[in-house]
Design a protein around this motif. Structure first.
Motif, PDB file in Angstrom:
ATOM      1  N   SER A 119       0.835  -1.195   0.000  1.00 50.15           N
ATOM      2  CA  SER A 119       0.000   0.000   0.000  1.00 50.15           C
ATOM      3  C   SER A 119       0.871   1.247   0.000  1.00 50.15           C
ATOM      4  N   SER A 120       0.412   2.263  -0.723  1.00 49.40           N
ATOM      5  CA  SER A 120       1.115   3.547  -0.740  1.00 49.40           C
ATOM      6  C   SER A 120       0.482   4.555   0.211  1.00 49.40           C
ATOM      7  N   ASP A 121      -0.594   4.147   0.915  1.00 48.46           N
ATOM      8  CA  ASP A 121      -1.243   5.048   1.868  1.00 48.46           C
ATOM      9  C   ASP A 121      -0.270   5.413   2.986  1.00 48.46           C
ATOM     10  N   PRO A 122      -0.202   6.693   3.355  1.00 50.69           N
ATOM     11  CA  PRO A 122       0.701   7.072   4.452  1.00 50.69           C
ATOM     12  C   PRO A 122       0.206   6.527   5.781  1.00 50.69           C
ATOM     13  N   LEU A 195       0.849  -3.748   9.335  1.00 49.88           N
ATOM     14  CA  LEU A 195      -0.605  -3.761   9.410  1.00 49.88           C
ATOM     15  C   LEU A 195      -1.167  -4.831   8.479  1.00 49.88           C
ATOM     16  N   ARG A 196      -2.379  -5.258   8.735  1.00 48.54           N
ATOM     17  CA  ARG A 196      -2.997  -6.304   7.933  1.00 48.54           C
ATOM     18  C   ARG A 196      -3.240  -5.813   6.506  1.00 48.54           C
ATOM     19  N   PRO A 197      -2.718  -6.505   5.499  1.00 47.18           N
ATOM     20  CA  PRO A 197      -3.025  -6.129   4.121  1.00 47.18           C
ATOM     21  C   PRO A 197      -4.419  -6.619   3.748  1.00 47.18           C
ATOM     22  N   GLY A 198      -5.086  -5.891   2.866  1.00 46.66           N
ATOM     23  CA  GLY A 198      -6.427  -6.299   2.455  1.00 46.66           C
ATOM     24  C   GLY A 198      -7.478  -5.862   3.466  1.00 46.66           C
ATOM     25  N   TRP A 199      -8.681  -5.661   2.993  1.00 44.56           N
ATOM     26  CA  TRP A 199      -9.746  -5.149   3.857  1.00 44.56           C
ATOM     27  C   TRP A 199     -10.258  -6.191   4.840  1.00 44.56           C
ATOM     28  N   LYS A 200     -10.458  -7.410   4.413  1.00 45.48           N
ATOM     29  CA  LYS A 200     -11.063  -8.415   5.287  1.00 45.48           C
ATOM     30  C   LYS A 200     -10.225  -8.698   6.524  1.00 45.48           C
ATOM     31  N   PRO A 201      -8.915  -8.986   6.389  1.00 39.71           N
ATOM     32  CA  PRO A 201      -8.105  -9.210   7.602  1.00 39.71           C
ATOM     33  C   PRO A 201      -8.050  -7.991   8.504  1.00 39.71           C
ATOM     34  N   LEU A 202      -7.993  -6.789   7.904  1.00 37.13           N
ATOM     35  CA  LEU A 202      -7.923  -5.567   8.692  1.00 37.13           C
ATOM     36  C   LEU A 202      -9.189  -5.377   9.521  1.00 37.13           C
ATOM     37  N   LEU A 203     -10.352  -5.531   8.875  1.00 33.65           N
ATOM     38  CA  LEU A 203     -11.611  -5.320   9.579  1.00 33.65           C
ATOM     39  C   LEU A 203     -11.847  -6.397  10.630  1.00 33.65           C
ATOM     40  N   ARG A 204     -11.467  -7.626  10.316  1.00 36.25           N
ATOM     41  CA  ARG A 204     -11.625  -8.709  11.295  1.00 36.25           C
ATOM     42  C   ARG A 204     -10.776  -8.428  12.533  1.00 36.25           C
ATOM     43  N   ARG A 252      -6.259   8.484   3.488  1.00 33.56           N
ATOM     44  CA  ARG A 252      -6.363   8.001   4.863  1.00 33.56           C
ATOM     45  C   ARG A 252      -7.597   7.121   5.070  1.00 33.56           C
ATOM     46  N   LEU A 253      -8.094   6.521   3.988  1.00 31.72           N
ATOM     47  CA  LEU A 253      -9.316   5.734   4.089  1.00 31.72           C
ATOM     48  C   LEU A 253      -9.147   4.547   5.027  1.00 31.72           C
ATOM     49  N   ARG A 254      -8.028   3.829   4.922  1.00 26.00           N
ATOM     50  CA  ARG A 254      -7.811   2.662   5.776  1.00 26.00           C
ATOM     51  C   ARG A 254      -7.752   3.059   7.248  1.00 26.00           C
ATOM     52  N   VAL A 255      -7.116   4.194   7.528  1.00 30.66           N
ATOM     53  CA  VAL A 255      -7.023   4.656   8.909  1.00 30.66           C
ATOM     54  C   VAL A 255      -8.411   4.969   9.454  1.00 30.66           C
ATOM     55  N   ALA A 256      -9.222   5.658   8.645  1.00 25.34           N
ATOM     56  CA  ALA A 256     -10.562   6.040   9.093  1.00 25.34           C
ATOM     57  C   ALA A 256     -11.450   4.819   9.308  1.00 25.34           C
ATOM     58  N   VAL A 257     -11.421   3.890   8.372  1.00 20.14           N
ATOM     59  CA  VAL A 257     -12.271   2.703   8.486  1.00 20.14           C
ATOM     60  C   VAL A 257     -11.793   1.800   9.612  1.00 20.14           C
ATOM     61  N   ARG A 258     -10.487   1.739   9.819  1.00 22.12           N
ATOM     62  CA  ARG A 258      -9.944   0.948  10.926  1.00 22.12           C
ATOM     63  C   ARG A 258     -10.493   1.449  12.265  1.00 22.12           C
TER      64      ARG A 258
END
Length: 279
Positions: A119-122, A195-204, A252-258
């Motif tokens: 991921s290139s997200d900061p 951090l967990r790559p991919g949405w499913k592992p992260l959200l779980r 920062r979408l992943r940070v917000a959703v996390r």
């Protein structure tokens, strides 16, 4: 040196290589295999054959990271205990910085340089200036970056294996704090925190952490901070929703959703137990 490990075959070699590149190599490694179904144990054995100083203990009968840590601690007699994870990377000065700090204090930790593979997200550096506070209450040592004297275990007991969903490191830190042990922040003891790559592992993961947050609160109640009202929780989610478009534009979408997943899980688990809990 303790590494609790379960199904980290794709990353364990990277962590062991980081340990092999330390400026202070006066240590041995105990890999606590917590019931891996991949090649985690094979990789540890290959490193043992090539480098020595790496030992493997089977902790599959005590599932969970707390059980894996406890089994490894019981398998060694070292007075200084350092713990890192099999999916992170310690920085080259990690061992030396921890050892120097533990000559002056009872327990220590350092910053977490978060990154998401591919991921290139900061991502921020977590806890660059001091120990984290859970529930904005008491300090603790993140489980993947901690060191302490064995006397801590003798005094407060092992990691709580009942907290199998998470927060066992926060519980351990709170008990250290309440027992009067000194905890230090060591800027030179940094790690790269994967951090967990991919949405499913992260959200779980975050959903599990939200539930664990409530269970930690229930364990330590009433010696806990003031709780958030349902109105405060609703206001938090409304603020999050308003910020979502901007967070998306700024990467920062992943940070917000996390954060939102954690808080949603916290609210649902609080409802299930008929209680409120701190944000």
């Amino acid at each position: 040196m303790i590494i609790p490990a379960k199904n980290v075959a794709s990353t364990l070699g990277e962590q062991l290589a980081a340990l092999d590149a330390q400026t202070d190599l006066d240590f041995r490694v105990v890999v606590s295999d917590n019931g891996s179904s991949d090649d985690t144990r094979k990789i540890a054995e290959e490193w043992t054959a090539r480098h020595g100083g790496i030992f493997i203990t089977d902790s599959s009968h005590r599932p969970g990271v707390a059980g894996a840590r406890n089994a490894a601690i019981e398998a060694t007699q070292e007075e200084l205990i350092l713990i890192c994870d099999g999916d992170d990377r310690v920085h080259p000065t990690w061992v030396a910085a921890m050892r120097n700090a533990l000559a002056r204090t009872d327990a220590a930790s350092g910053p977490l340089h978060a990154f998401t593979p591919g991921s290139s997200d900061p991502e921020p550096v977590w806890f660059p200036d001091g120990l984290p506070l859970s529930m904005n209450f008491k300090p603790f040592l993140p489980g993947g970056n901690m060191g302490f004297h064995r006397e801590v275990i003798r005094c407060i007991g092992p990691f709580d294996e009942e907290l199998h969903l998470g927060q066992e490191d926060v519980d351990f830190g709170w008990r250290m704090h309440d027992a009067g042990f000194r905890m230090a922040h060591v800027p030179e003891a940094g790690i790269d925190y994967r951090l967990r790559p991919g949405w499913k592992p992260l959200l779980r993961q975050q959903y599990r952490y939200g539930k664990a947050h409530v269970r930690l609160y229930l364990k330590h109640r009433p010696n806990t901070p003031p709780v958030a009202s349902w109105k405060t929780s609703a206001r938090w989610f409304w603020h999050w929703a308003k910020q979502l478009p901007k967070a998306t534009r700024e990467g920062r979408l992943r940070v917000a959703v996390r954060g939102a997943t954690f808080q949603l899980s916290r609210v649902l688990e609080s409802l299930r137990h008929g209680t409120r809990s701190p944000l």
